[in-house]
Scaffold this active site. Sequence first.
Site, PDB file in Angstrom:
ATOM      1  CG  ASP A  35      -1.968  -1.054   1.204  1.00 24.16           C
ATOM      2  OD1 ASP A  35      -2.459  -1.355   0.110  1.00 24.16           O
ATOM      3  OD2 ASP A  35      -2.306  -1.594   2.276  1.00 24.16           O
TER       4      ASP A  35
ATOM      5  CG  ASP B  25     -11.515  -1.539  -0.430  1.00 24.39           C
ATOM      6  OD1 ASP B  25     -10.728  -2.498  -0.434  1.00 24.39           O
ATOM      7  OD2 ASP B  25     -11.219  -0.402  -0.853  1.00 24.39           O
TER       8      ASP B  25
END
Length: 260
Positions: free
Chosen positions: A19, A138
């Site tokens: 990330d 998500d």
Amino acid sequence: MTTPQPATGVCRRIIPCLDIRDGRTVKGIQFEQIRDAGDPVELAALYSRQGADELVFLDITATNEKRKTLVELVSKVAAQISIPFTVGGGIAAADDVAVLLQHGADKVSVNTAAYKRPQLLHELSRNFGSQCVVLAIDTKQEADGHWYVYLNGGRVKTDTLTLDWAKQAVDLGAGEILLTSMNHDGSKTGFATGITRQLVDALPVPVIASGGAGTMAHFKTVFEEARAEAALAASIFHYREIAIPELKQYLAGQGIRVRL
């Protein structure tokens, strides 16, 4: 009671995730409490040497900052690895994908842009092949027990059920689903096996489980019970809590097929 077995013949994949924020690898808990986790180029080289099956690079603030993915950094990472490389963040058109593929990406991950304009999935699969198109979802389980789709790095809730969106996306051309449980993200309590198994049973494409890895046994569980084809993790690898070679040896010893 018999132990559920993973589907035969499929090698399970172990995928570290980078990330990226401001050019650095970061990690949070349930998409918050973000902290530094190291240099992405160095981490990528390490994971490639250790035998990771793939690498995922997510520019986590590109969509919110309304900019493109960090192409120069993608190129530097790609130069250090010899494994399939998926890149996501800020991708909204076929031109964005073409640039990333030219700079070393093998696949792209799309999330918010695809939800807002589902036809994007069709355009990308038509231009680059469905095997190049990973839909990242998500998801969060709410008080009503249902799993809903979230956008913009987990900041925006929708009223769409995760399974419904995944089915639509695959019909449009997504060749793989990267499913991240926001409830489990960074918790190290194990993957969300229930919703993962729902998608695995309903979809004809591979599902990557993400969010919650804390022990080697958690990987065994998500492969056996949820039948995920791949499992993605970040902090346990970044902070050297689990090494990929040891994880693969453990899984092989448990009868789960992995590439050693």
